[in-house]
Motif scaffolding. Sequence first.
Motif, short mmCIF file in Angstrom:
data_model
loop_
_atom_site.label_atom_id
_atom_site.label_comp_id
_atom_site.label_asym_id
_atom_site.label_seq_id
_atom_site.Cartn_x
_atom_site.Cartn_y
_atom_site.Cartn_z
N MET A 10 50.83 36.40 37.55
CA MET A 10 49.75 36.90 38.41
C MET A 10 48.41 36.87 37.69
N PHE A 11 48.46 36.73 36.38
CA PHE A 11 47.23 36.65 35.58
C PHE A 11 47.11 35.30 34.87
N SER A 12 47.82 34.28 35.41
CA SER A 12 47.84 32.97 34.76
C SER A 12 47.32 31.87 35.67
N ALA A 13 46.45 31.01 35.11
CA ALA A 13 45.93 29.85 35.84
C ALA A 13 46.67 28.58 35.44
N ASP A 14 47.82 28.72 34.81
CA ASP A 14 48.67 27.58 34.45
C ASP A 14 49.15 26.90 35.74
N PRO A 15 48.92 25.57 35.87
CA PRO A 15 49.36 24.86 37.09
C PRO A 15 50.86 25.00 37.37
N THR A 48 39.27 34.54 33.37
CA THR A 48 38.85 34.31 34.76
C THR A 48 39.73 35.08 35.74
N LEU A 49 40.81 35.69 35.23
CA LEU A 49 41.73 36.44 36.10
C LEU A 49 41.98 37.86 35.62
N TYR A 50 41.49 38.20 34.44
CA TYR A 50 41.88 39.47 33.82
C TYR A 50 40.67 40.21 33.27
N ASN A 51 40.63 41.51 33.52
CA ASN A 51 39.84 42.43 32.71
C ASN A 51 40.59 43.76 32.69
N ASP A 52 40.11 44.71 31.94
CA ASP A 52 40.85 45.97 31.76
C ASP A 52 41.03 46.73 33.08
N ASP A 53 40.09 46.56 34.02
CA ASP A 53 40.16 47.28 35.29
C ASP A 53 41.22 46.70 36.22
N LEU A 54 41.51 45.40 36.09
CA LEU A 54 42.50 44.75 36.94
C LEU A 54 43.90 44.77 36.33
N ALA A 55 44.01 45.02 35.04
CA ALA A 55 45.30 44.97 34.33
C ALA A 55 46.27 46.02 34.85
N PRO A 56 47.58 45.76 34.76
CA PRO A 56 48.58 46.76 35.20
C PRO A 56 48.40 48.09 34.46
N GLY A 108 45.33 26.80 42.74
CA GLY A 108 45.15 28.26 42.81
C GLY A 108 45.14 28.81 44.22
N TRP A 109 45.29 27.97 45.24
CA TRP A 109 45.24 28.40 46.64
C TRP A 109 46.56 28.09 47.34
N PRO A 149 43.60 43.30 45.02
CA PRO A 149 43.22 41.89 44.81
C PRO A 149 44.13 41.14 43.86
N VAL A 150 44.82 41.85 42.96
CA VAL A 150 45.79 41.21 42.07
C VAL A 150 47.12 41.03 42.81
N MET A 151 47.54 42.06 43.55
CA MET A 151 48.82 41.98 44.28
C MET A 151 48.83 40.82 45.27
N ILE A 152 47.71 40.57 45.92
CA ILE A 152 47.70 39.53 46.96
C ILE A 152 47.64 38.12 46.37
N ARG A 153 47.52 38.02 45.03
CA ARG A 153 47.63 36.70 44.39
C ARG A 153 49.01 36.10 44.62
N SER A 154 50.01 36.95 44.79
CA SER A 154 51.37 36.48 45.02
C SER A 154 51.47 35.61 46.25
N SER A 155 50.76 35.97 47.33
CA SER A 155 50.85 35.22 48.58
C SER A 155 49.71 34.21 48.75
N MET A 156 48.50 34.57 48.32
CA MET A 156 47.33 33.71 48.58
C MET A 156 47.05 32.73 47.45
N GLY A 157 47.64 32.98 46.26
CA GLY A 157 47.33 32.18 45.09
C GLY A 157 46.36 32.91 44.18
N VAL A 158 46.38 32.56 42.90
CA VAL A 158 45.55 33.30 41.94
C VAL A 158 44.05 33.12 42.21
N ARG A 159 43.66 31.99 42.80
CA ARG A 159 42.26 31.81 43.20
C ARG A 159 42.05 32.20 44.66
N GLY A 160 43.02 31.87 45.49
CA GLY A 160 42.91 32.18 46.92
C GLY A 160 42.81 33.65 47.22
#
Length: 483
Positions: A410-415, A14-22, A424-425, A96-107
Motif C-alpha cells: 500500500m506504500f509501494s510504487a513497485d510495478p 511519494t506515498l509515505y509520510n508520518d501522518d499517513l503511516a499505520p 498506479g491506477w 486515502p491509504v485504505m482506498i489504494r487497495s481498490s483504486m491503485g496507489v496513484r488512483g
Amino acid sequence: MTDQELEIRHIDSTLYNDDLAPIKKRDRNWGWFEIFNVWSNDIQSLFGYTLAASLFISYGLNGWAVMAAIILAGFVVMVLVNLTGKPSVKYGVPFPVMIRSSMGVRGANFPAMLRAIIGIFWYGVQTYFASTAVALLITALIGDPGGSWLGMSAVGWVSFVIVWIFQMALFWQGIERIKHFLNWAGPMVYVVMIALMLIVWFQAGSELLPAVSTIFSGSSEYEGSAIGAFLAITGTMIAYFAAVVINFGDFTRFVKSEKQMKLGNLLGLPLNVAFFSFIALIITAGTLALFGETLTNPSDIIERVDSLPLTIIAAVTFFAATVGINLVANFIPPAYDLANLFPRRISFRIGGLITAVVAFFVGALWVSVISQIGIAGFVNALGAVVAPFYGIIVVDYYLVKRQRLNIQDMFSADPDGAYYYLKGWNKRAIGAFALAAMFSISSVWVPALEALGGYAWLIGAALGGLFYYLLMKGQRQPVTAHS
C-alpha cells in the motif's frame, strides 16, 4: 496485525509520510466514548439540528413518522460505518491509504481529492453555523450595531472570523487536544438541548403534544406518497452522514479494538439519533405552538425564549459542538487527503491550513449564494458525488480481497506491487465509479428522476459496489504476504 508487521520497511516518499503511516496498536488510545462523541457532535451541530428540524416540516408527515425515519437512518449508518471502520482498526491507516487497495496507489488520489473538496465545503458551512452561536452571544451582551454585507451583519462577520481563527488554533495543537475538546462538547450540548426542550414544553403547556401529532401533517407542498416521504427522509439523513461514512477509517485507526468501535457506533448512532430526534421534534412543535411559526435554527429559538443565562450557555455549547465535529469530520479528512496527494511536500498540518483558507470563502458565501439551492438538495448532491466509493471500498475489502491486504504494497510504487495495477491506477475501479456516479448525481439533478433524490446516496453506493464487483470478476488477485 502485530506492531512489527505494521512497520513499513521500504519508504517511498511519494506515498509515505508520518501522518499517513499505520498507527501501531500500542499508540492507539480511542475507545467507545471517543467514537460516540464523533457522532453526538455530528448530530448535535447547529447544521445537524437545522436539517433534522427542517425534515419535520418539509414532507407533510406526522411528526412521529419523521422521527422514525430519522432513527432508521441511524441504524443504517451504523451498519455502514461498521463495515468501513473495520479495516482501519486492523491496519491503522486513514481513508486515502485504505482506498489504494481498490483504486491503485496513484488512483487513490482521485477519491481523496473529491472527498477533500466535499470536506472543505462542509468545513466552510459548519464554520458559518458555529459563528451564528457566537453572534448570538455577542448580540446578547453588547447589542448589534447593524450593517450588512453578503447577507451577514457586522457582528456576523466578526463572529465568523473568531470561529475560523479558534478552529485553526485548536487543530494546530493536534489530534489529542481535539479529542479532549470533543469529549467535553458532546455531553454539554445535550444538557442545553434538554433545558431548551423543557422550557419550550413548559411554556407551550397542553398545546404541545397535540401539535406533535398533527401540526406537520399536510403542512408542505410535497406531493409524493407517505411511504415515499418516509424513505426520502431516511435517505436524506443517510446522505448527511455520507462523507464521514466513507472516510470513517480516519477515526477508527485511533481505536483500540473493533469491539470498542462497534459499541461507540451503537450508542452514537441509533440510540443517540433517537434521543436527539425526540428533542428536535418537541422543540420544533413547541415553536409553532408558541410563536406561530416553525423555527429550525436553535439560535433563533433561544433568541425568542429571551433568557440571558440560557442564551450565554447555549451559545457557548452550540459553538463548541459545531466546532468539534467540524474539526473531526470536515477538517481532518481533507488534511489527510491533501497530504496523500504530495506526501513529501504536504504534511497533515499544511493540508489543514490549505483546507481552512479555501473553506473561509465557502463559509463567507454560504448565506448569499450556496444556501439558496436548499439544504436537503445540497446534502444529497454532495453525498451523491462520493457515494460510489463506499460500495467500491466495501466490496473490494470484503468480497474481492477477502479482508486480506498487503500493508507493505500500500506504500509501494513497485510495478509488481499488489496495488500498482496500470501505472498506479485501477481502470476498472474508475469505470465503476463513473457509471455509478452518473446515475446517483442524475437522481438529484434530473427532474425526471426527482423522486429518487432522497435515495441518491444509497443508489450510488450500491451501484458502485455492483459495477466494481462485476468489472473485477475474473481479475487475478495478488497473493498477500500480510493478512
